[in-house]
Design a protein around this motif. Structure first.
Motif, PDB file in Angstrom:
ATOM      1  N   THR A   1       0.847  -1.190   0.000  1.00 14.51           N
ATOM      2  CA  THR A   1       0.000   0.000   0.000  1.00 14.51           C
ATOM      3  C   THR A   1       0.888   1.248   0.000  1.00 14.51           C
ATOM      4  OG1 THR A   1      -0.080   0.086   2.417  1.00 14.51           O
ATOM      5  CG2 THR A   1      -1.761  -1.235   1.315  1.00 14.51           C
ATOM      6  N   ASP A   2       0.247   2.417  -0.014  1.00 10.68           N
ATOM      7  CA  ASP A   2       1.011   3.671  -0.067  1.00 10.68           C
ATOM      8  C   ASP A   2       1.934   3.838   1.141  1.00 10.68           C
ATOM      9  OD1 ASP A   2      -0.149   4.327  -2.446  1.00 10.68           O
ATOM     10  OD2 ASP A   2      -1.719   5.591  -1.570  1.00 10.68           O
ATOM     11  N   GLY A   3       1.544   3.296   2.276  1.00 14.82           N
ATOM     12  CA  GLY A   3       2.358   3.481   3.469  1.00 14.82           C
ATOM     13  C   GLY A   3       3.318   2.346   3.769  1.00 14.82           C
ATOM     14  N   SER A   4       3.367   1.339   2.892  1.00 16.16           N
ATOM     15  CA  SER A   4       4.182   0.152   3.171  1.00 16.16           C
ATOM     16  C   SER A   4       5.676   0.463   3.234  1.00 16.16           C
ATOM     17  CB  SER A   4       3.927  -0.925   2.113  1.00 16.16           C
ATOM     18  OG  SER A   4       2.612  -1.405   2.183  1.00 16.16           O
ATOM     19  N   GLU A   5       6.163   1.289   2.310  1.00 15.68           N
ATOM     20  CA  GLU A   5       7.599   1.576   2.268  1.00 15.68           C
ATOM     21  C   GLU A   5       8.085   2.220   3.563  1.00 15.68           C
ATOM     22  OE1 GLU A   5      10.917   4.056  -0.363  1.00 15.68           O
ATOM     23  OE2 GLU A   5       8.875   3.793  -1.139  1.00 15.68           O
ATOM     24  N   GLU A   6       7.356   3.203   4.047  1.00 10.77           N
ATOM     25  CA  GLU A   6       7.770   3.879   5.274  1.00 10.77           C
ATOM     26  C   GLU A   6       7.675   2.952   6.479  1.00 10.77           C
ATOM     27  OE1 GLU A   6       9.289   6.762   5.635  1.00 10.77           O
ATOM     28  OE2 GLU A   6       9.295   6.740   3.440  1.00 10.77           O
ATOM     29  N   LYS A   7       6.649   2.114   6.515  1.00  9.84           N
ATOM     30  CA  LYS A   7       6.485   1.166   7.618  1.00  9.84           C
ATOM     31  C   LYS A   7       7.667   0.182   7.663  1.00  9.84           C
ATOM     32  CE  LYS A   7       3.454  -2.457   9.448  1.00  9.84           C
ATOM     33  NZ  LYS A   7       2.198  -3.227   9.252  1.00  9.84           N
ATOM     34  N   ILE A   8       8.089  -0.301   6.489  1.00 13.47           N
ATOM     35  CA  ILE A   8       9.202  -1.247   6.421  1.00 13.47           C
ATOM     36  C   ILE A   8      10.502  -0.572   6.853  1.00 13.47           C
ATOM     37  CG2 ILE A   8      10.620  -2.625   4.839  1.00 13.47           C
ATOM     38  CD1 ILE A   8       8.003  -3.090   3.224  1.00 13.47           C
ATOM     39  N   LYS A   9      10.749   0.637   6.341  1.00 15.82           N
ATOM     40  CA  LYS A   9      11.966   1.371   6.708  1.00 15.82           C
ATOM     41  C   LYS A   9      12.027   1.612   8.211  1.00 15.82           C
ATOM     42  CE  LYS A   9      12.836   3.849   2.352  1.00 15.82           C
ATOM     43  NZ  LYS A   9      12.864   5.181   1.705  1.00 15.82           N
ATOM     44  N   ARG A  10      10.893   1.945   8.800  1.00 15.30           N
ATOM     45  CA  ARG A  10      10.830   2.211  10.239  1.00 15.30           C
ATOM     46  C   ARG A  10      11.108   0.929  11.034  1.00 15.30           C
ATOM     47  NH1 ARG A  10       6.477   4.592   9.996  1.00 15.30           N
ATOM     48  NH2 ARG A  10       5.020   2.927  10.532  1.00 15.30           N
ATOM     49  N   SER A  11      10.535  -0.174  10.584  1.00 17.80           N
ATOM     50  CA  SER A  11      10.739  -1.451  11.270  1.00 17.80           C
ATOM     51  C   SER A  11      12.188  -1.916  11.160  1.00 17.80           C
ATOM     52  CB  SER A  11       9.804  -2.517  10.668  1.00 17.80           C
ATOM     53  OG  SER A  11       8.451  -2.172  10.869  1.00 17.80           O
ATOM     54  N   LEU A  12      12.792  -1.733   9.990  1.00 15.18           N
ATOM     55  CA  LEU A  12      14.192  -2.110   9.816  1.00 15.18           C
ATOM     56  C   LEU A  12      15.099  -1.232  10.678  1.00 15.18           C
ATOM     57  CD1 LEU A  12      14.306  -2.719   5.946  1.00 15.18           C
ATOM     58  CD2 LEU A  12      14.350  -4.459   7.744  1.00 15.18           C
ATOM     59  N   ALA A  13      14.775   0.054  10.763  1.00 17.21           N
ATOM     60  CA  ALA A  13      15.563   0.963  11.601  1.00 17.21           C
ATOM     61  C   ALA A  13      15.492   0.552  13.069  1.00 17.21           C
ATOM     62  CB  ALA A  13      15.068   2.396  11.428  1.00 17.21           C
ATOM     63  N   GLU A  14      14.374  -0.096  13.459  1.00 23.23           N
ATOM     64  CA  GLU A  14      14.202  -0.601  14.824  1.00 23.23           C
ATOM     65  C   GLU A  14      14.807  -1.995  14.987  1.00 23.23           C
ATOM     66  OE1 GLU A  14      10.016  -0.411  15.326  1.00 23.23           O
ATOM     67  OE2 GLU A  14       9.946   1.777  15.529  1.00 23.23           O
ATOM     68  N   LYS A  15      15.572  -2.415  13.975  1.00 23.32           N
ATOM     69  CA  LYS A  15      16.280  -3.701  13.976  1.00 23.32           C
ATOM     70  C   LYS A  15      15.333  -4.891  14.079  1.00 23.32           C
ATOM     71  CE  LYS A  15      20.657  -1.847  15.627  1.00 23.32           C
ATOM     72  NZ  LYS A  15      21.792  -1.995  16.560  1.00 23.32           N
ATOM     73  N   LYS A  16      14.291  -4.843  13.278  1.00 23.13           N
ATOM     74  CA  LYS A  16      13.334  -5.948  13.203  1.00 23.13           C
ATOM     75  C   LYS A  16      13.520  -6.707  11.896  1.00 23.13           C
ATOM     76  CE  LYS A  16       9.873  -3.522  15.992  1.00 23.13           C
ATOM     77  NZ  LYS A  16       9.967  -4.409  17.164  1.00 23.13           N
ATOM     78  N   ILE A  17      12.928  -7.897  11.816  1.00 28.92           N
ATOM     79  CA  ILE A  17      12.909  -8.678  10.579  1.00 28.92           C
ATOM     80  C   ILE A  17      11.569  -8.452   9.895  1.00 28.92           C
ATOM     81  CG2 ILE A  17      13.010 -10.985   9.558  1.00 28.92           C
ATOM     82  CD1 ILE A  17      14.748 -11.860  11.875  1.00 28.92           C
ATOM     83  N   VAL A  18      11.620  -8.062   8.632  1.00 30.87           N
ATOM     84  CA  VAL A  18      10.404  -7.793   7.869  1.00 30.87           C
ATOM     85  C   VAL A  18      10.335  -8.750   6.682  1.00 30.87           C
ATOM     86  CG1 VAL A  18       9.094  -6.091   6.548  1.00 30.87           C
ATOM     87  CG2 VAL A  18      10.462  -5.358   8.513  1.00 30.87           C
TER      88      VAL A  18
ATOM     89  N   VAL B   1      11.767   0.228  -7.952  1.00 36.36           N
ATOM     90  CA  VAL B   1      12.344   1.430  -7.344  1.00 36.36           C
ATOM     91  C   VAL B   1      12.215   1.382  -5.827  1.00 36.36           C
ATOM     92  CG1 VAL B   1      12.179   3.937  -7.181  1.00 36.36           C
ATOM     93  CG2 VAL B   1      11.951   2.824  -9.406  1.00 36.36           C
ATOM     94  N   GLU B   2      11.038   0.985  -5.332  1.00 36.23           N
ATOM     95  CA  GLU B   2      10.825   0.893  -3.888  1.00 36.23           C
ATOM     96  C   GLU B   2      11.698  -0.194  -3.272  1.00 36.23           C
ATOM     97  OE1 GLU B   2       8.564   1.631  -6.017  1.00 36.23           O
ATOM     98  OE2 GLU B   2       6.977   2.880  -5.183  1.00 36.23           O
ATOM     99  N   GLU B   3      11.863  -1.318  -3.988  1.00 39.68           N
ATOM    100  CA  GLU B   3      12.719  -2.389  -3.475  1.00 39.68           C
ATOM    101  C   GLU B   3      14.165  -1.907  -3.320  1.00 39.68           C
ATOM    102  OE1 GLU B   3      14.273  -6.930  -4.579  1.00 39.68           O
ATOM    103  OE2 GLU B   3      12.670  -6.004  -5.756  1.00 39.68           O
ATOM    104  N   MET B   4      14.634  -1.162  -4.310  1.00 39.54           N
ATOM    105  CA  MET B   4      15.998  -0.641  -4.248  1.00 39.54           C
ATOM    106  C   MET B   4      16.184   0.269  -3.041  1.00 39.54           C
ATOM    107  SD  MET B   4      16.452   0.148  -8.335  1.00 39.54           S
ATOM    108  CE  MET B   4      18.037   0.973  -8.182  1.00 39.54           C
ATOM    109  N   GLU B   5      15.194   1.103  -2.756  1.00 35.84           N
ATOM    110  CA  GLU B   5      15.285   2.028  -1.625  1.00 35.84           C
ATOM    111  C   GLU B   5      15.255   1.290  -0.294  1.00 35.84           C
ATOM    112  OE1 GLU B   5      15.820   5.376  -1.401  1.00 35.84           O
ATOM    113  OE2 GLU B   5      16.340   5.086  -3.506  1.00 35.84           O
ATOM    114  N   ILE B   6      14.349   0.335  -0.171  1.00 33.77           N
ATOM    115  CA  ILE B   6      14.204  -0.416   1.079  1.00 33.77           C
ATOM    116  C   ILE B   6      15.484  -1.176   1.408  1.00 33.77           C
ATOM    117  CG2 ILE B   6      13.013  -2.381   2.151  1.00 33.77           C
ATOM    118  CD1 ILE B   6      10.514  -1.492   0.538  1.00 33.77           C
ATOM    119  N   LYS B   7      16.109  -1.749   0.392  1.00 31.70           N
ATOM    120  CA  LYS B   7      17.268  -2.610   0.629  1.00 31.70           C
ATOM    121  C   LYS B   7      18.551  -1.831   0.932  1.00 31.70           C
ATOM    122  CE  LYS B   7      15.710  -6.860  -1.529  1.00 31.70           C
ATOM    123  NZ  LYS B   7      16.008  -7.978  -2.432  1.00 31.70           N
TER     124      LYS B   7
END
Length: 392
Positions: A18-35, A44-50
């Protein structure tokens, strides 16, 4: 909280983009979680997330992973053990994990189907390697992929320094070499001092293939394969091409070998039945109706000389796929017999006895329908090729 090296081992699943998925994933990864991303993601979004430095990302399109013994997607019951797995293909990762189920798996990490592409550059694989190198329960690491970018492979192989052995299997990486997942699994098991169960001798298999071939009518010469994922489909194509044959597919080895119409086979044809054009709106592991339709359709071609397919077990998979596909095989054979033909059928079951469907029970149901079962795609395709009269 189950934490390793600061990473929370509880997995957060993203099932719909969804529109908010990218930010949610980035936030969870920053909190050292497994997504785990179970759906597909725009490139493009995959490249940014990784690009994230923290946490651990599974997927996109993660339909199988194991983290500390807990499953993601459709998963199999596999005991914990000393081998850590990394793969760009969920289907290949699952097959390898099940082959090594008696040895045991520490983690099986799916890095996303595009991770070995030039665009992504192996970012998730490099992070997964670091994760497994630091894991005290992992003694050996195995990495698998399909038709990878050569520069990306070289980059990943530079990340293997350390005390733990790292083995690689990249299907189609070197055209002059034919490696199979079965042989690779044997090598991995040996690294940790284990031996997998031996398969029947080549002589026994060749004799069996000759017996099946003797039942074929004149003109029955083409092998058709139906597979649950890209890894098995590509491996099958590579093996049959090793016999000097041209194979068409909806996930071809070369662009010129792409099926003009994926719903219709020509010559030797192997399909990834999980692709949307063949299973629109359906996961064939959960609902095997696309398998059933394809099996019966293939039997209507009087030139079919052998049929190969796989079955996937596990939590979230169909409760009894062997019964459904046994009925399809019976119907397909009747179609062949109506034109004075015969249909040899070979299958591989991907799963374990601890899965809800129980591997042994599923085997018995298919054997009652005289389906020839093998432990690997490579064995099934080799037998089918021998049955159709090919010589290596």
């Amino acid at each position: 909280m189950n934490v390793f090296r600061g990473i929370d081992l509880e997995v957060i699943e993203i099932r719909k983009w969804t529109d908010g998925s990218e930010e949610k994933i980035k936030r969870s990864l920053a909190e050292k979680k497994i997504v785990a991303i179970l759906c597909d993601v725009p490139l493009v979004e995959e490249m940014e997330i990784k690009k994230a430095d923290d946490g651990l990302l599974l997927g996109p399109c993660c339909s199988f992973s194991l983290i500390n013994g807990k499953g993601v997607g459709i998963w199999n019951e596999i005991k914990k053990g000393p081998i850590g797995l990394i793969g760009s293909s969920s289907s290949g990762l699952r097959m390898l994990a099940c082959m090594l189920s008696e040895v045991g798996i520490s983690h099986a990490i799916h890095v996303g189907w595009r991770d070995f592409s030039q665009a992504i550059g192996g970012l998730s694989t490099i992070k997964a390697l670091k994760f497994l190198k630091e894991d005290p329960d992992t003694e050996c690491i195995a990495v698998i992929g399909v038709l990878p970018n050569q520069q990306v492979v070289k980059r990943i192989m530079k990340e293997t320094e350390g005390d733990k052995p790292v083995l690689f299997l990249f299907l189609g990486y070197k055209a002059e070499e034919l490696q199979t997942l079965e042989k690779f699994a044997q090598r991995v098991a040996q690294i940790v001092g284990c031996e997998l169960k031996p398969e029947p001798s080549d002589e026994k298999l060749e004799k069996f293939a000759e017996e099946e071939a003797s039942k074929l009518a004149y003109g029955q010469k083409y092998v058709r394969g139906i597979f649950s994922g890209r890894f098995a489909c590509v491996e099958a194509q590579l093996i049959l091409s090793w016999f000097g044959k041209t194979v068409y597919s909806n996930v071809p080895l070369k662009p010129r070998l792409r099926l003009p119409d994926p719903t219709s086979s020509q010559g030797h044809t192997f399909v990834d039945i999980s692709m949307p054009e063949l299973s629109p709106g359906v996961n064939p592991i959960v609902d095997p109706s696309p398998y059933v339709e394809r099996i019966v359709r293939e039997a209507k071609d009087e030139q079919i000389g052998a049929l190969v397919f796989d079955i996937v077990l596990g939590h979230g998979a169909h409760e009894d796929p062997a019964s459904v596909l046994s009925e399809a095989v019976i119907k397909a054979r009747r179609v062949c017999e109506s034109t004075m033909g015969y249909l040899p059928v070979f299958a591989t079951i991907v799963g374990t006895d601890k899965d809800p469907q129980n591997l042994s029970k599923q085997r018995k149901k298919l054997e009652e329908t005289e389906v020839i079962l093998t432990s690997s795609t490579s064995r099934a395709i080799t037998l089918a090729a021998m049955t159709a009269g090919f010589q290596k």
